[in-house]
Motif scaffolding. Sequence first.
Motif, PDB file in Angstrom:
ATOM      1  N   GLU A 120      -2.473  60.193  83.396  1.00  0.00           N
ATOM      2  CA  GLU A 120      -2.316  58.900  82.725  1.00  0.00           C
ATOM      3  C   GLU A 120      -3.230  58.804  81.509  1.00  0.00           C
ATOM      4  O   GLU A 120      -2.806  58.396  80.427  1.00  0.00           O
ATOM      5  N   GLU A 177       7.851  56.523  77.797  1.00  0.00           N
ATOM      6  CA  GLU A 177       8.632  56.548  79.039  1.00  0.00           C
ATOM      7  C   GLU A 177       7.764  57.038  80.204  1.00  0.00           C
ATOM      8  O   GLU A 177       7.799  56.466  81.302  1.00  0.00           O
ATOM      9  N   GLU A 178       6.984  58.098  79.941  1.00  0.00           N
ATOM     10  CA  GLU A 178       6.071  58.593  80.985  1.00  0.00           C
ATOM     11  C   GLU A 178       5.066  57.521  81.377  1.00  0.00           C
ATOM     12  O   GLU A 178       4.787  57.312  82.558  1.00  0.00           O
ATOM     13  N   SER A 180       5.404  54.352  81.101  1.00  0.00           N
ATOM     14  CA  SER A 180       6.112  53.283  81.805  1.00  0.00           C
ATOM     15  C   SER A 180       6.210  53.588  83.305  1.00  0.00           C
ATOM     16  O   SER A 180       6.031  52.707  84.146  1.00  0.00           O
ATOM     17  N   GLN A 181       6.470  54.868  83.620  1.00  0.00           N
ATOM     18  CA  GLN A 181       6.533  55.272  85.032  1.00  0.00           C
ATOM     19  C   GLN A 181       5.166  55.133  85.701  1.00  0.00           C
ATOM     20  O   GLN A 181       5.065  54.697  86.852  1.00  0.00           O
ATOM     21  N   LYS A 184       4.504  51.514  86.390  1.00  0.00           N
ATOM     22  CA  LYS A 184       5.240  51.041  87.575  1.00  0.00           C
ATOM     23  C   LYS A 184       4.490  51.419  88.845  1.00  0.00           C
ATOM     24  O   LYS A 184       4.403  50.636  89.797  1.00  0.00           O
ATOM     25  N   HIS A 185       3.949  52.649  88.868  1.00  0.00           N
ATOM     26  CA  HIS A 185       3.169  53.100  90.023  1.00  0.00           C
ATOM     27  C   HIS A 185       1.920  52.236  90.194  1.00  0.00           C
ATOM     28  O   HIS A 185       1.579  51.821  91.305  1.00  0.00           O
TER      29      HIS A 185
END
Length: 411
Positions: A120, A177-178, A180-181, A184-185
Amino acid sequence: MEYIEEIQERVILVGVQLDETDNVKESLDELAELADTAGAETVGKIIQNRETVHPGTYIGKGKIEEVRALMLATDATGIICDDELSPAQMNNLEHELECKVMDRTLLILDIFAKHATTSEGKIQVELAQLRYRASRLVGLGASLSRLGGGIGTRGPGEKKLESDRRLIRKRITALKEELSQVEKHRELLRTGRTRGKMKTAAIVGYTNAGKSTLLNTLTGAGVLSEDKLFATLDPTTRALTLDDGQQILLTDTVGFIRKLPHNLVEAFKSTLEEAKYADYIIHVVDCSNPQAVQQMEVVYDTLQELEVQGKKTITLFNKMDMGAAIRMRDSNADYTLKVSAKTGEGLEDLKALLGKILSEEQIYVEKLFGYQEAGKIQLIREYGQLLSEEYMDTGILVKARVPQEIHGKIM
């Protein structure tokens, strides 16, 4: 495989004083710390008093000559300007001085690239770097081709994405996009904590104030803790069990700094928002630093930018072991304590205060539960504070404190 040799750069720091309220000297002292963290050696400092920053070259023509002379005298390899430069200012200065020109933003981005360890953190740093470089593509090719190693070449710089705006846009889209994932986590983790009803406190503060040391001393988290700016970037959450058995989650956050690049605030929003979703704020202040008051202002300004408002705040005046000033005040805090995260001084008072705050937000319950209601007592154990339980013929007499959310489920 060809390796780029990591060179130690010798740099001159350049700042512009616009009015008497600007403390450029102290800002350059901090810039020198940033340069040291990035692996550069500061060999000189120059400040110019101006009414406005020069739109073409940041500093005036006379100061450029002064910088050139100082570079020759000190064998400097580049300069670092204390503000973010426009592409034109950077290109013109490089043309005039025939050396590497960096600004405060590039330096901070480089340090973040050096210290990011989690996936991240790396995504966030690369995203910020690409946004910074995307706005500086025009006319940057020649200067980039002769950068070699050193500051500003970590991360995406090594991938030569700067030469193609389309590729950069494509890479930015993929990174977003990465990220964003990942967000979400993180949101799922936050939801889990909320469902668990365990209160959370975000540890915030100026970079190098002692946030990671505090988390390590309280919970044994094992977070990297160094006397350098931005030693840790990635948030760490640990549970702290208080003396009365209550638990609270503590989350370390990335340090704040004056003139924090907007791209970094944007990229690290998901990390910084740990403070937004926390129940309480623990604000760590390095009161041994002469700039402690100004640093506190930067922290509160950044929290306001993140829309972190209305939280119960505990300010810790840290580093008392270094003979720090004891007359500090914080009118924005609900509570203040003098502590040393390194030696543990004052941390028992902090734990007692956290216990008091948690207890005040709980409801006192004294009730006889039938034996068939044992599940409700388990809820109290999990989310509240079980003060006593007495087994009787007709059931279990319980005295406890429970959160508002649990009270309705057990009554």
